[in-house]
Scaffold this motif. Structure first.
Motif, PDB file in Angstrom:
ATOM      1  N   VAL A 145       5.429   5.147   5.413  1.00 53.51           N
ATOM      2  CA  VAL A 145       6.823   5.696   6.220  1.00 53.51           C
ATOM      3  C   VAL A 145       7.084   4.994   7.575  1.00 53.51           C
ATOM      4  CG1 VAL A 145       6.880   8.047   5.664  1.00 53.51           C
ATOM      5  CG2 VAL A 145       5.227   6.988   7.458  1.00 53.51           C
ATOM      6  N   ASN A 146       5.578   4.039   7.340  1.00 51.96           N
ATOM      7  CA  ASN A 146       5.662   3.075   9.393  1.00 51.96           C
ATOM      8  C   ASN A 146       6.215   1.564   8.689  1.00 51.96           C
ATOM      9  OD1 ASN A 146       4.948   4.305  11.740  1.00 51.96           O
ATOM     10  ND2 ASN A 146       3.945   5.709   9.438  1.00 51.96           N
ATOM     11  N   PHE A 147       6.422   1.677   7.653  1.00 49.53           N
ATOM     12  CA  PHE A 147       6.977   0.151   7.260  1.00 49.53           C
ATOM     13  C   PHE A 147       6.372  -0.852   6.420  1.00 49.53           C
ATOM     14  CE2 PHE A 147       9.462   1.797  10.758  1.00 49.53           C
ATOM     15  CZ  PHE A 147      10.814   2.614  10.155  1.00 49.53           C
ATOM     16  N   LYS A 148       5.338   0.313   5.777  1.00 51.89           N
ATOM     17  CA  LYS A 148       3.952  -0.932   5.816  1.00 51.89           C
ATOM     18  C   LYS A 148       3.840  -0.635   4.299  1.00 51.89           C
ATOM     19  CE  LYS A 148       1.300  -1.088   9.819  1.00 51.89           C
ATOM     20  NZ  LYS A 148       2.604  -0.876  10.889  1.00 51.89           N
ATOM     21  N   ALA A 149       3.819  -1.961   3.325  1.00 48.97           N
ATOM     22  CA  ALA A 149       3.415  -2.227   1.486  1.00 48.97           C
ATOM     23  C   ALA A 149       1.559  -2.263   2.023  1.00 48.97           C
ATOM     24  CB  ALA A 149       3.976  -3.402   1.471  1.00 48.97           C
ATOM     25  N   LEU A 150       1.507  -1.680   1.377  1.00 45.75           N
ATOM     26  CA  LEU A 150      -0.334  -1.852   1.233  1.00 45.75           C
ATOM     27  C   LEU A 150      -0.376  -3.224   0.277  1.00 45.75           C
ATOM     28  CD1 LEU A 150      -1.595   1.526  -0.513  1.00 45.75           C
ATOM     29  CD2 LEU A 150      -1.353   0.459   2.582  1.00 45.75           C
ATOM     30  N   THR A 151      -1.343  -4.442   0.676  1.00 37.69           N
ATOM     31  CA  THR A 151      -1.415  -5.763  -0.457  1.00 37.69           C
ATOM     32  C   THR A 151      -3.118  -5.650   0.094  1.00 37.69           C
ATOM     33  OG1 THR A 151      -0.710  -6.852   2.161  1.00 37.69           O
ATOM     34  CG2 THR A 151       0.230  -6.264   0.783  1.00 37.69           C
ATOM     35  N   ALA A 164     -10.192 -16.884  -3.031  1.00 38.13           N
ATOM     36  CA  ALA A 164     -10.825 -16.926  -1.790  1.00 38.13           C
ATOM     37  C   ALA A 164      -9.948 -17.388  -0.960  1.00 38.13           C
ATOM     38  CB  ALA A 164     -12.017 -18.193  -1.692  1.00 38.13           C
ATOM     39  N   VAL A 165      -8.628 -16.709  -1.241  1.00 33.94           N
ATOM     40  CA  VAL A 165      -7.399 -16.137  -0.409  1.00 33.94           C
ATOM     41  C   VAL A 165      -8.136 -15.298   0.713  1.00 33.94           C
ATOM     42  CG1 VAL A 165      -5.504 -15.773   0.314  1.00 33.94           C
ATOM     43  CG2 VAL A 165      -5.920 -17.758  -0.998  1.00 33.94           C
ATOM     44  N   VAL A 166      -7.732 -15.747   2.825  1.00 33.18           N
ATOM     45  CA  VAL A 166      -8.599 -14.253   2.910  1.00 33.18           C
ATOM     46  C   VAL A 166      -6.932 -13.367   2.715  1.00 33.18           C
ATOM     47  CG1 VAL A 166      -9.024 -13.010   4.783  1.00 33.18           C
ATOM     48  CG2 VAL A 166      -9.724 -15.696   4.558  1.00 33.18           C
ATOM     49  N   HIS A 167      -7.241 -11.930   2.314  1.00 29.74           N
ATOM     50  CA  HIS A 167      -6.069 -11.007   2.584  1.00 29.74           C
ATOM     51  C   HIS A 167      -6.185 -10.177   3.849  1.00 29.74           C
ATOM     52  CE1 HIS A 167      -5.037 -11.158  -1.894  1.00 29.74           C
ATOM     53  NE2 HIS A 167      -5.969 -12.150  -1.905  1.00 29.74           N
ATOM     54  N   VAL A 168      -4.001  -9.781   3.789  1.00 30.00           N
ATOM     55  CA  VAL A 168      -4.312  -8.735   4.507  1.00 30.00           C
ATOM     56  C   VAL A 168      -4.367  -7.002   4.008  1.00 30.00           C
ATOM     57  CG1 VAL A 168      -3.785 -10.206   6.455  1.00 30.00           C
ATOM     58  CG2 VAL A 168      -1.723  -9.606   5.058  1.00 30.00           C
ATOM     59  N   PRO A 169      -4.183  -5.717   5.376  1.00 29.73           N
ATOM     60  CA  PRO A 169      -4.246  -4.877   4.519  1.00 29.73           C
ATOM     61  C   PRO A 169      -3.154  -4.270   3.935  1.00 29.73           C
ATOM     62  CG  PRO A 169      -5.654  -4.660   6.597  1.00 29.73           C
ATOM     63  CD  PRO A 169      -5.402  -6.127   6.627  1.00 29.73           C
ATOM     64  N   PHE A 170      -2.404  -4.465   4.155  1.00 28.18           N
ATOM     65  CA  PHE A 170      -0.737  -4.407   4.725  1.00 28.18           C
ATOM     66  C   PHE A 170       0.349  -5.159   5.204  1.00 28.18           C
ATOM     67  CE2 PHE A 170      -2.480  -1.174   7.356  1.00 28.18           C
ATOM     68  CZ  PHE A 170      -2.585  -1.921   8.655  1.00 28.18           C
ATOM     69  N   LEU A 171       2.139  -5.687   4.584  1.00 22.96           N
ATOM     70  CA  LEU A 171       2.427  -6.546   4.591  1.00 22.96           C
ATOM     71  C   LEU A 171       3.752  -4.875   5.819  1.00 22.96           C
ATOM     72  CD1 LEU A 171       4.336  -8.880   5.114  1.00 22.96           C
ATOM     73  CD2 LEU A 171       4.873  -7.684   3.094  1.00 22.96           C
ATOM     74  N   LEU A 213       9.582   1.215  -1.178  1.00 21.30           N
ATOM     75  CA  LEU A 213       8.358   1.012  -0.589  1.00 21.30           C
ATOM     76  C   LEU A 213       7.020   2.024  -1.206  1.00 21.30           C
ATOM     77  CD1 LEU A 213       6.989  -0.718   0.973  1.00 21.30           C
ATOM     78  CD2 LEU A 213       7.922   0.667   3.559  1.00 21.30           C
ATOM     79  N   MET A 214       7.720   3.046  -1.308  1.00 21.01           N
ATOM     80  CA  MET A 214       6.855   4.293  -2.269  1.00 21.01           C
ATOM     81  C   MET A 214       6.048   3.990  -3.415  1.00 21.01           C
ATOM     82  SD  MET A 214       5.477   6.526   0.249  1.00 21.01           S
ATOM     83  CE  MET A 214       5.063   7.978  -1.405  1.00 21.01           C
ATOM     84  N   ILE A 215       7.390   3.397  -3.708  1.00 24.69           N
ATOM     85  CA  ILE A 215       6.731   2.841  -5.633  1.00 24.69           C
ATOM     86  C   ILE A 215       5.621   2.311  -5.709  1.00 24.69           C
ATOM     87  CG2 ILE A 215       7.663   1.571  -7.827  1.00 24.69           C
ATOM     88  CD1 ILE A 215      10.194   3.516  -7.303  1.00 24.69           C
ATOM     89  N   HIS A 216       5.604   1.529  -4.855  1.00 28.27           N
ATOM     90  CA  HIS A 216       4.480  -0.332  -4.680  1.00 28.27           C
ATOM     91  C   HIS A 216       3.439   0.290  -4.092  1.00 28.27           C
ATOM     92  CE1 HIS A 216       2.496  -3.535  -3.913  1.00 28.27           C
ATOM     93  NE2 HIS A 216       2.191  -2.909  -2.690  1.00 28.27           N
ATOM     94  N   ASN A 217       3.954   1.636  -3.209  1.00 27.43           N
ATOM     95  CA  ASN A 217       1.924   1.900  -2.913  1.00 27.43           C
ATOM     96  C   ASN A 217       1.665   3.099  -3.304  1.00 27.43           C
ATOM     97  OD1 ASN A 217       2.530   0.365  -0.067  1.00 27.43           O
ATOM     98  ND2 ASN A 217       2.628   2.031   1.266  1.00 27.43           N
ATOM     99  N   LEU A 218       1.996   3.320  -3.990  1.00 26.18           N
ATOM    100  CA  LEU A 218       1.108   4.979  -4.781  1.00 26.18           C
ATOM    101  C   LEU A 218       0.945   3.916  -5.960  1.00 26.18           C
ATOM    102  CD1 LEU A 218       3.815   7.956  -5.119  1.00 26.18           C
ATOM    103  CD2 LEU A 218       1.922   8.033  -3.691  1.00 26.18           C
ATOM    104  N   HIS A 219       1.421   2.841  -6.465  1.00 26.51           N
ATOM    105  CA  HIS A 219       1.277   1.707  -7.738  1.00 26.51           C
ATOM    106  C   HIS A 219      -0.254   1.628  -7.550  1.00 26.51           C
ATOM    107  CE1 HIS A 219       1.127  -1.379 -10.566  1.00 26.51           C
ATOM    108  NE2 HIS A 219       1.867  -1.303 -11.466  1.00 26.51           N
ATOM    109  N   HIS A 220      -0.016   0.990  -6.344  1.00 27.30           N
ATOM    110  CA  HIS A 220      -1.430  -0.167  -5.944  1.00 27.30           C
ATOM    111  C   HIS A 220      -2.012   0.479  -5.527  1.00 27.30           C
ATOM    112  CE1 HIS A 220      -3.230  -3.703  -3.951  1.00 27.30           C
ATOM    113  NE2 HIS A 220      -3.413  -3.195  -3.475  1.00 27.30           N
TER     114      HIS A 220
END
Length: 419
Positions: A286-292, A301-308, A354-361
């Motif tokens: 709901v704050n427009f963030k996709a979990l990544t 070894a790539v540095v990941h970020v918490p969300f997009l 966005l909810m589909i992705h976040n819940l799946h993740h």
């Protein structure tokens, strides 16, 4: 309700099997419950959830503050063997009833000696222990939490904390004496803010009851729900939880509702907590963030970020998926640019994807947690999530997205989330 521990690892965490009721599938712990609002998984219909998130039977987390209006209808519903999950369109799924919505901030105040305030969509309601048990009897959840005063956080005074413990004991004494009128399993609330003495007093009151009075514990009073749980200071929380766990028997499950970050969740699991919910995935969406964030032990070894942040204009011409190697519908069929376009045009499909992705993740994250505990690798997973292959700890806290939305689009698509 029965809980059996499969294994305890020397480096933290425990695997268990939770048997909630006869005829229902056993649930493996640590368990992720599906948070609902008004009886529905936010943004998703039952068909979409089961088709594009998971087909496995889930434990639904209902909150009385969002379904209290259903009690009269359910009391008259001739349902035979059908339960609350059937009524809201999720047959075959188990459920837990809590008081407060972990997705939204719970207002402070309104406490009285003999009643607990319940903040609903219609305003504040007064909830006595007698009325609460009547509502539980109508709803007939599989599991329900005991009535408690959880209006505390890290800033609460010693007096407010002690009042929460005393009032909870008074509420629970009535519930223990009348629980035979309800067939559902009971979770004993452990309150007391960030005060070890108060928490011990709350635990002691539960232990004074007959052994079969309740089936597990629910830890309340650490935060005011919503985004507050994503930004709390874990260095203050974890010692209190560790203190409490040391006084609890191993054979009962322990729940901690709230939008705890993935890192704090792992640290709580390392201390022996078992039941969590998806409110963090909702707060991100709901704050427009996709979990990544990554939790793959063989990650590159790539540095990941918490969300997009999909509102970022950098996504306008980015035709890659939200997260590489993710096999959810949103990532297989759509791109970051398309999600950004849906935000810009306030399309209803945006929050759904966005909810589909976040819940799946997040479900995949909990599967990885169980696998890491089985292989005694929880510490390595915690370190990966903590730093995401970088040199410093990443920030999983979610700040409110203050994007400007015109009044003409309020209530549509992403606009509803920003209001």
């Amino acid at each position: 309700m029965k809980f059996v521990i499969e294994s305890l690892t020397k480096n933290g965490g425990r695997l268990g099997q939770l048997h909630i009721k006869d005829g229902a599938p056993e649930q493996r712990t640590p368990l992720l419950m599906q948070t609902t609002k008004g009886g529905s998984i936010p943004c998703l219909s039952a068909d979409v959830f089961e088709s594009h998130v998971t087909r496995k039977p889930q434990v639904l987390q209902f909150t009385l503050s969002t379904i209290d209006q259903m009690t009269e209808a359910l009391a008259q519903w001739n349902r035979a063997d059908r339960g609350l999950s059937d009524y809201v369109g999720f047959p075959g799924h188990l459920n837990v009833l809590l008081l407060r919505d972990p997705c939204e901030m719970t207002p402070a105040g309104g406490n009285d000696r003999d009643i607990q305030p319940l903040f609903t969509r219609r305003g504040k309601e007064s909830l006595s222990p007698q009325r609460y048990m009547e509502m539980v009897a109508s709803l007939k959840p599989d599991i329900y939490q005991g009535l408690c005063d959880a209006d505390t956080n890290a800033d609460s005074s010693k007096k407010r904390v002690q009042k929460s413990v005393d009032r909870t004991e008074k509420f629970m004494q009535y519930i223990y004496e009348n629980k035979s009128k309800v067939e559902s399993a009971l979770l004993a609330p452990i309150v007391g803010g960030y005060n070890t003495f108060a928490r011990t007093q709350s635990i002691k009151h539960a232990h004074e009851q007959p052994a079969d009075s309740y089936g597990g514990y629910v830890f309340e009073g650490f935060h005011t729900n919503g985004l507050a749980a994503t930004t709390l200071d874990a260095s203050k929380l974890l010692p209190i939880v560790q203190h409490c766990v040391g006084q609890l028997e191993e054979g009962k499950p322990r729940m901690v509702p709230g939008a705890y970050t993935p890192l704090t969740t792992l640290e709580l699991i390392g201390l022996g907590m078992d039941l969590f919910d998806t409110s963090y995935a909702y707060c991100a969406a709901v704050n427009f963030k996709a979990l990544t964030f990554t939790f793959a032990q063989d990650a590159d070894a790539v540095v990941h970020v918490p969300f997009l942040d999909i509102t970022d204009d950098a996504n306008k011409e980015d035709f890659t998926p939200l997260l590489k190697k993710c096999d959810c519908l949103s990532c297989k069929k759509h791109t970051r640019a398309y999600l950004h376009h849906l935000y810009k045009t306030n399309e209803l499909l945006g929050p759904i994807l966005l909810m589909i992705h976040n819940l799946h993740h997040y479900l995949a994250f909990f599967e990885a947690i169980r696998q890491s505990i089985a292989s005694d690798g929880l510490q390595q997973l915690t370190e990966l999530v903590r730093r995401q292959n970088g040199d410093s700890q990443v920030d999983y806290g979610i700040a409110p997205n203050r994007k400007v939305i015109s009044k003409a689009t309020m209530g549509k698509g992403f606009a509803a989330a920003a209001v």
